[in-house]
Design a protein around this motif. Structure first.
Motif, PDB file in Angstrom:
ATOM      1  N   ASP A   1       5.713   2.611  -5.651  1.00  0.00           N
ATOM      2  CA  ASP A   1       5.456   1.785  -6.824  1.00  0.00           C
ATOM      3  C   ASP A   1       5.088   0.355  -6.467  1.00  0.00           C
ATOM      4  O   ASP A   1       4.696  -0.420  -7.339  1.00  0.00           O
ATOM      5  N   THR A   2       5.233  -0.022  -5.199  1.00  0.00           N
ATOM      6  CA  THR A   2       4.908  -1.385  -4.789  1.00  0.00           C
ATOM      7  C   THR A   2       3.676  -1.455  -3.892  1.00  0.00           C
ATOM      8  O   THR A   2       3.212  -2.545  -3.586  1.00  0.00           O
ATOM      9  N   ASP A   3       3.145  -0.313  -3.475  1.00  0.00           N
ATOM     10  CA  ASP A   3       1.947  -0.309  -2.629  1.00  0.00           C
ATOM     11  C   ASP A   3       0.721  -0.687  -3.447  1.00  0.00           C
ATOM     12  O   ASP A   3       0.554  -0.222  -4.577  1.00  0.00           O
ATOM     13  N   PRO A   4      -0.176  -1.511  -2.893  1.00  0.00           N
ATOM     14  CA  PRO A   4      -1.399  -1.856  -3.628  1.00  0.00           C
ATOM     15  C   PRO A   4      -2.361  -0.676  -3.679  1.00  0.00           C
ATOM     16  O   PRO A   4      -2.433   0.133  -2.753  1.00  0.00           O
ATOM     17  N   HIS A   5      -3.095  -0.567  -4.781  1.00  0.00           N
ATOM     18  CA  HIS A   5      -4.147   0.441  -4.872  1.00  0.00           C
ATOM     19  C   HIS A   5      -5.299   0.013  -3.969  1.00  0.00           C
ATOM     20  O   HIS A   5      -5.803  -1.103  -4.086  1.00  0.00           O
TER      21      HIS A   5
ATOM     22  N   ARG B   1      -4.131  -7.822 -11.565  1.00  0.00           N
ATOM     23  CA  ARG B   1      -3.323  -7.903 -10.340  1.00  0.00           C
ATOM     24  C   ARG B   1      -2.082  -7.033 -10.448  1.00  0.00           C
ATOM     25  O   ARG B   1      -1.701  -6.351  -9.495  1.00  0.00           O
ATOM     26  N   ARG B   2      -1.450  -7.057 -11.604  1.00  0.00           N
ATOM     27  CA  ARG B   2      -0.244  -6.248 -11.786  1.00  0.00           C
ATOM     28  C   ARG B   2      -0.569  -4.762 -11.745  1.00  0.00           C
ATOM     29  O   ARG B   2       0.173  -3.968 -11.158  1.00  0.00           O
TER      30      ARG B   2
ATOM     31  N   ARG C   1      -1.546  -4.073  -8.154  1.00  0.00           N
ATOM     32  CA  ARG C   1      -0.529  -4.505  -7.194  1.00  0.00           C
ATOM     33  C   ARG C   1      -1.162  -5.264  -6.022  1.00  0.00           C
ATOM     34  O   ARG C   1      -0.746  -5.104  -4.871  1.00  0.00           O
ATOM     35  N   TRP C   2      -2.170  -6.068  -6.333  1.00  0.00           N
ATOM     36  CA  TRP C   2      -2.828  -6.895  -5.334  1.00  0.00           C
ATOM     37  C   TRP C   2      -2.130  -8.245  -5.255  1.00  0.00           C
ATOM     38  O   TRP C   2      -1.232  -8.553  -6.035  1.00  0.00           O
ATOM     39  N   SER C   3      -2.583  -9.082  -4.311  1.00  0.00           N
ATOM     40  CA  SER C   3      -2.022 -10.415  -4.145  1.00  0.00           C
ATOM     41  C   SER C   3      -2.839 -11.437  -4.928  1.00  0.00           C
ATOM     42  O   SER C   3      -3.943 -11.143  -5.401  1.00  0.00           O
TER      43      SER C   3
END
Length: 368
Positions: A52-56, A238-239, A242-244
């Motif tokens: 759930d925290t890994d970026p797409h 971003r949410r 899950r990017w920075s």
């Protein structure tokens, strides 16, 4: 004894049948696997490795001409593709994804399926699944329909019979006179949003079918961004991805104009709404949805947007000076989630236009 021999024969036949069935299933699975590889379909996806925290690391952006989506959000996605070493579908404005399979030279040495895509096409998930990896988030960008109309009719390629620039007011006096059919035979002045999402023209004033189309977009797209709320949309994006903050930063000089006065001209808006009923319904639904998202986020979301804007100012100011100097320069600024570092290379990518980013990707992918 006869019954015993009969039972034994039956069991033996059952075993042979089971073996045959297993053989058929194995052959089918192998054949299906090879067939999917041959046509470029994704074979499998490792969902266990994605938390759930890994970026797409995959995303599809459906762009509609004159929304400025390619120049803004598209540049963000292409920069992410470059910095993370991903593959992308390479199309220019006006090119259709469904033509890629017939033009191998138009692509590159990366094999399908691709990580990212920024394309203009009539939305067709069946075609997209042939080129994109499984579980790819779909994103699109909308702007106020009247502002979109102004962008379309004031384009140098859109002139009336006297080769003079068309005003919005003149257009709405007689839309049929100025209606422009482009190379891909998709009108960019008559409900272009509905057209690009696959709605035929005879449905543009059918309320139930418009609602059905909006439900389809709601279901299929992970996020619909609103250009008038660029920063709020990017924070939402971003949410979702899950990017920075670094991944969603952009060149402030490329930020599109908002034209708030135009959107307040009630008589013009009313006349345009009658001409583009489906597009107004689509835009207003997702604009309201973004507003609701922002409201639900409360103070936390407001602070995140504020810090993002401060970060953008800091980064753009640094990059404006860094590109005039030699060597590698880095800047660190603190936002509410930590430090972000920008190098000279990052600055060059941040300030590159969408055409430059596309060319970088084209050269890199062909060379590999």
């Amino acid at each position: 004894m006869a019954c015993s021999r009969l039972n034994a024969a039956t069991v033996s036949q059952w075993k042979r049948n089971i073996k045959t069935s297993v053989y058929v299933v194995v052959v089918f699975i192998l054949g299906h696997y090879l067939w999917r590889m041959l046509i470029g379909y994704p074979v499998s996806v490792n969902t266990a490795s994605l938390t759930d925290t890994d970026p797409h690391r995959r995303v599809f952006l459906l762009t509609i001409p004159f929304t400025e989506a390619r120049e803004t959000i598209g540049s963000v996605i292409w920069r992410y593709t470059i910095t993370h070493g991903l593959s992308t579908i390479l199309t220019k404005g006006g090119e259709s994804t469904d033509r890629l399979g017939t033009s191998p030279k138009a692509q590159n040495s990366f094999l399908r399926p691709y990580h990212t895509a920024v394309t203009e096409l009539i939305y067709n998930p069946t075609i997209l699944r042939q080129f994109l990896r499984v579980n790819t988030p779909y994103i699109t960008v909308l702007r106020h329909p009247l502002v979109h109309l102004q962008s379309a009719i004031q384009n140098p390629n859109t002139k009336d019979g006297k080769s003079t620039t068309i005003s919005v007011k003149d257009f709405l006096e007689n839309p049929g006179r100025f209606e422009k059919q482009w190379a891909q035979q998709i009108s960019l002045t008559n409900n272009p949003y509905a057209r690009y999402f696959g709605m035929p023209p005879d449905c543009f004033h059918n309320d139930s079918l418009i609602k059905e189309l909006i439900s389809t977009i709601d279901r299929d797209f992970s996020a619909v961004l609103i250009l008038e709320k660029m920063d709020e949309s990017l924070v939402m994006f971003r949410r979702v991805m899950r990017w920075s903050y670094k991944d969603i930063s952009y060149n402030l000089k490329q930020k599109p104009e908002i034209f708030p006065d135009m959107m307040q001209m009630e008589d013009i808006v009313a006349k345009h709404r009658a001409w583009a009923e489906a597009d107004y319904a689509i835009y207003e639904h997702f604009n309201n949805k973004l507003n609701e998202y922002v409201q639900r986020g409360g103070e936390t979301f407001a602070v995140e947007v504020s810090k993002f804007r401060q970060a953008l100012t800091t980064v753009n100011d640094f990059c404006g000076h860094a590109l005039r100097q030699k060597g590698v320069h880095e800047v660190e600024f603190s936002d509410w989630s930590g430090n972000v570092t920008f190098s000279l290379t990052d600055c060059k990518l941040l300030q590159a236009n969408e055409g430059t980013l596309r060319n970088i990707l084209a050269k890199r992918q062909v060379r590999i």
